[in-house]
Design a protein around this motif. Structure first.
Motif, mmCIF file in Angstrom:
data_model
loop_
_atom_site.group_PDB
_atom_site.id
_atom_site.type_symbol
_atom_site.label_atom_id
_atom_site.label_comp_id
_atom_site.label_asym_id
_atom_site.label_seq_id
_atom_site.Cartn_x
_atom_site.Cartn_y
_atom_site.Cartn_z
ATOM 1 N N ARG A 25 1.180 7.654 -2.082
ATOM 2 C CA ARG A 25 1.442 6.198 -2.546
ATOM 3 C C ARG A 25 2.713 5.994 -2.356
ATOM 4 O O ARG A 25 3.396 6.668 -2.855
ATOM 5 C CB ARG A 25 0.876 6.502 -3.819
ATOM 6 C CG ARG A 25 -0.899 6.136 -4.042
ATOM 7 C CD ARG A 25 -1.158 4.848 -3.505
ATOM 8 N NE ARG A 25 -3.005 5.035 -3.683
ATOM 9 C CZ ARG A 25 -3.328 4.072 -2.950
ATOM 10 N NH1 ARG A 25 -2.685 2.859 -2.369
ATOM 11 N NH2 ARG A 25 -4.676 4.004 -2.923
ATOM 12 N N THR A 26 2.913 5.081 -1.540
ATOM 13 C CA THR A 26 4.365 4.405 -1.213
ATOM 14 C C THR A 26 4.583 3.112 -2.059
ATOM 15 O O THR A 26 3.491 2.604 -2.722
ATOM 16 C CB THR A 26 4.528 4.213 0.002
ATOM 17 O OG1 THR A 26 3.956 2.936 0.555
ATOM 18 C CG2 THR A 26 4.522 5.463 0.967
ATOM 19 N N GLU A 27 5.858 2.425 -2.084
ATOM 20 C CA GLU A 27 5.835 1.250 -2.684
ATOM 21 C C GLU A 27 5.189 0.135 -2.058
ATOM 22 O O GLU A 27 4.790 -0.906 -2.622
ATOM 23 C CB GLU A 27 7.488 1.063 -2.518
ATOM 24 C CG GLU A 27 8.350 1.780 -3.439
ATOM 25 C CD GLU A 27 9.929 1.379 -3.526
ATOM 26 O OE1 GLU A 27 10.194 0.514 -2.587
ATOM 27 O OE2 GLU A 27 10.776 2.072 -4.077
ATOM 28 N N ARG A 28 4.560 0.350 -0.897
ATOM 29 C CA ARG A 28 4.069 -0.582 -0.092
ATOM 30 C C ARG A 28 2.490 -0.554 0.079
ATOM 31 O O ARG A 28 1.970 -1.257 0.444
ATOM 32 C CB ARG A 28 4.569 -0.866 1.235
ATOM 33 C CG ARG A 28 6.282 -0.840 1.505
ATOM 34 C CD ARG A 28 6.761 -2.096 0.647
ATOM 35 N NE ARG A 28 6.493 -3.356 1.510
ATOM 36 C CZ ARG A 28 7.409 -3.838 2.595
ATOM 37 N NH1 ARG A 28 8.553 -2.934 2.650
ATOM 38 N NH2 ARG A 28 7.263 -4.881 2.899
ATOM 39 N N GLY A 29 2.064 0.831 0.165
ATOM 40 C CA GLY A 29 0.981 0.966 0.267
ATOM 41 C C GLY A 29 0.429 2.525 0.336
ATOM 42 O O GLY A 29 0.722 3.174 -0.429
ATOM 43 N N LEU A 30 -0.417 3.009 1.453
ATOM 44 C CA LEU A 30 -0.923 4.374 1.483
ATOM 45 C C LEU A 30 -0.398 4.799 3.056
ATOM 46 O O LEU A 30 -0.284 4.170 3.876
ATOM 47 C CB LEU A 30 -2.340 4.277 1.726
ATOM 48 C CG LEU A 30 -3.037 5.572 1.313
ATOM 49 C CD1 LEU A 30 -3.016 6.096 -0.098
ATOM 50 C CD2 LEU A 30 -4.614 5.339 1.633
ATOM 51 N N ASN A 149 1.393 7.904 17.828
ATOM 52 C CA ASN A 149 2.881 8.294 17.822
ATOM 53 C C ASN A 149 3.798 7.210 17.141
ATOM 54 O O ASN A 149 4.916 7.139 17.286
ATOM 55 C CB ASN A 149 3.377 8.220 19.321
ATOM 56 C CG ASN A 149 2.949 6.687 19.733
ATOM 57 O OD1 ASN A 149 2.517 5.718 19.094
ATOM 58 N ND2 ASN A 149 3.348 6.745 21.266
ATOM 59 N N GLU A 150 3.461 6.599 15.922
ATOM 60 C CA GLU A 150 3.849 5.759 15.100
ATOM 61 C C GLU A 150 3.785 6.033 13.631
ATOM 62 O O GLU A 150 2.611 5.856 13.215
ATOM 63 C CB GLU A 150 3.605 4.357 15.630
ATOM 64 C CG GLU A 150 4.539 3.286 15.118
ATOM 65 C CD GLU A 150 4.268 1.999 15.910
ATOM 66 O OE1 GLU A 150 4.907 1.732 16.867
ATOM 67 O OE2 GLU A 150 3.569 1.212 15.491
ATOM 68 N N THR A 151 4.633 6.299 12.935
ATOM 69 C CA THR A 151 4.061 6.234 11.493
ATOM 70 C C THR A 151 3.892 5.182 10.816
ATOM 71 O O THR A 151 4.397 4.092 11.207
ATOM 72 C CB THR A 151 5.624 6.748 10.486
ATOM 73 O OG1 THR A 151 5.969 8.010 11.420
ATOM 74 C CG2 THR A 151 5.364 6.990 9.167
ATOM 75 N N THR A 152 2.735 5.104 10.077
ATOM 76 C CA THR A 152 2.034 4.060 9.739
ATOM 77 C C THR A 152 1.697 3.711 8.263
ATOM 78 O O THR A 152 0.833 4.627 7.949
ATOM 79 C CB THR A 152 0.939 3.589 10.553
ATOM 80 O OG1 THR A 152 0.978 3.602 12.031
ATOM 81 C CG2 THR A 152 0.212 2.483 10.345
ATOM 82 N N GLU A 153 2.246 3.100 7.459
ATOM 83 C CA GLU A 153 1.871 2.840 6.139
ATOM 84 C C GLU A 153 0.662 1.857 6.060
ATOM 85 O O GLU A 153 1.045 0.686 6.651
ATOM 86 C CB GLU A 153 2.959 2.329 5.388
ATOM 87 C CG GLU A 153 3.827 3.547 4.976
ATOM 88 C CD GLU A 153 5.080 2.953 4.152
ATOM 89 O OE1 GLU A 153 5.036 2.877 2.873
ATOM 90 O OE2 GLU A 153 6.362 3.125 4.554
ATOM 91 N N LEU A 154 -0.125 1.865 5.596
ATOM 92 C CA LEU A 154 -1.368 0.998 5.284
ATOM 93 C C LEU A 154 -1.043 0.223 4.154
ATOM 94 O O LEU A 154 -1.083 0.792 2.764
ATOM 95 C CB LEU A 154 -2.773 1.719 5.223
ATOM 96 C CG LEU A 154 -2.953 2.860 6.160
ATOM 97 C CD1 LEU A 154 -4.119 3.561 6.197
ATOM 98 C CD2 LEU A 154 -3.252 1.971 7.882
ATOM 99 N N VAL A 155 -0.907 -1.050 4.446
ATOM 100 C CA VAL A 155 -0.479 -1.816 3.097
ATOM 101 C C VAL A 155 -1.778 -2.641 2.660
ATOM 102 O O VAL A 155 -2.081 -2.893 1.248
ATOM 103 C CB VAL A 155 0.337 -2.847 3.663
ATOM 104 C CG1 VAL A 155 0.830 -3.613 2.405
ATOM 105 C CG2 VAL A 155 1.656 -2.147 4.208
ATOM 106 N N ALA A 156 -2.732 -3.504 3.471
ATOM 107 C CA ALA A 156 -3.817 -4.001 2.819
ATOM 108 C C ALA A 156 -4.860 -4.388 3.969
ATOM 109 O O ALA A 156 -4.582 -4.304 5.153
ATOM 110 C CB ALA A 156 -3.166 -5.338 2.606
#
Length: 391
Positions: A25-30, A149-156
């Motif tokens: 869990r990050t400040e922006r999402g998952l 090949n791209e770190t990806t935070e899931l936000v919504a």
């Protein structure tokens, strides 16, 4: 035309994901991870930290009647000083198992890496949106494969109809570990990395622990594999050990035994396939370490060169041929104890004849066409009736 009042926002939770061993869990999402927190805490290498956070093989798996879907993400783009820009990471859409779309997300964070010094810096960026519209009506299973090949935070996640986790397909789970080639370096998209192609052809669920530059027989990776439920297991060993010049032959053999022993603690009877390196001419008989060759940058080409001395093989330095011989010996000896263990020479997936037709563009990594060739060959060899993973 949909208005904002039509949208249903579904909380992003772990049960919507496949192929990840952990989520943060990050400040922006998952943020999906391909190594668990314990392994990440024991790692002190920035390359591995970056690689395991890049979601190769990780996908959202949904069941829904939605015809429009939007996914907000925060990608981290990589920029290498002096190297031509990399394209944006690709998201692949599957509907009921069939390719149905492809997209990218612009913006995001920027990670700038100087390969001459090892320095790295992150510049924060903004969230972007991936949109798929005109999806077929009716209830369907949707997979969105995240950029390999791209770190990806899931936000919504927004849709025009309710979403629930897709049901378990009931297929065998294949857990694979390897280098940047298994990670998917230079593949066209996340579903066209060679492990993803092989998994599709073999009818199995993939967990891909291909970790660019980081298949180094780390004990914490072996423990992660030990603790991950799986029906089929493969480990592709060798190229990174040579590239990084991390050990000599004396240490390599026991390290391989230890890695396999740890995996076996959690999977005592599962088929376990050891895959030796694909053909890589620059390191067949020349030890590492590997270094970037910047001489072609003016023409937009980055290549790699092995910097070791072939004469050093006599003192235990490793090359790909040395490693193949040692892996073959180890598997043969262990298999004599009736262990469900198999060996595949990587040159059966990509060998001398292939190098003439499909040369490695940077002398190390296969291109998109070669990923397809490797994936098809692996499926034919491993998933055949008499293959290591045959039913």
């Amino acid at each position: 035309m949909h208005t904002t009042d039509d949208w249903i926002t579904t909380p992003l939770t772990r049960d919507l994901l496949r192929g990840a061993l952990d989520v943060e869990r990050t400040e922006r999402g998952l943020l999906p991870h391909r190594l668990p927190a314990r392994a990440r805490a024991q790692n002190n290498d920035g390359q591995l930290a970056m690689a395991e956070s890049q979601p190769s093989g990780v996908r959202l798996a949904l069941r829904t009647r939605a015809t429009v879907l939007e996914l907000d993400t925060l990608p981290t783009k990589r920029v290498y000083v002096g190297v031509p820009p990399r394209p944006d990471g690709v998201y692949d859409l599957l509907v009921d198992g069939r390719p149905a779309g492809r997209g990218t997300v612009v913006g995001g964070n920027t990670l700038t890496i100087d390969m001459t010094t090892g320095a790295a810096a992150v510049e924060p960026g903004e969230v972007g949106t991936l949109r798929f519209a005109d999806l077929p009506g009716g209830t369907k299973d949707i997979e969105i494969w995240l950029p390999h090949n791209e770190t990806t935070e899931l936000v919504a996640l927004r849709t025009d109809a309710p979403v629930e986790p897709a049901p378990d397909p009931g297929r065998r789970v294949w857990l694979h570990h390897g280098s940047s080639i298994s990670h998917g370096s230079d593949a066209a998209s996340p579903t066209t990395t060679w492990p993803a192609l092989a998994a599709s052809l073999g009818g199995v669920e993939l967990i891909n622990l291909g970790l660019g530059g980081s298949a180094l027989l780390d004990p914490f990776t072996a423990r992660a594999m030990r603790d991950t439920p799986a029906d089929l297991i493969s480990v592709k060993i060798g190229i990174n050990v040579v590239n990084a010049d991390v050990m000599r032959l004396r240490a390599f053999g026991p390290a391989v035994h230890g890695f396999l022993d740890t995996v076996r603690e959690g999977h005592p009877t599962a088929p376990l396939l050891v895959v030796s390196p694909l053909l890589c001419p620059v390191q067949e008989d020349t030890p590492g370490p590997l270094a970037p060759d910047f001489s072609g940058l003016a023409e937009g080409r980055l290549r790699f060169v092995a910097t070791g001395d072939p004469a050093e093989r006599a003192s235990g330095k490793l090359t790909l041929n040395v490693i193949r011989d040692e892996l073959s010996r180890i598997v043969s000896e262990r298999a004599a104890d009736h262990e469900n263990l198999y060996y595949l020479d990587g040159r059966e997936l990509y060998g001398q004849a292939d190098a003439a037709d499909l040369p490695l563009p940077d002398d190390i990594h296969p291109d998109a066409a070669t990923h397809r060739l490797i994936g098809e060959r692996f499926a034919k060899l491993a998933f055949a009736d008499r293959g290591a993973f045959g039913d």
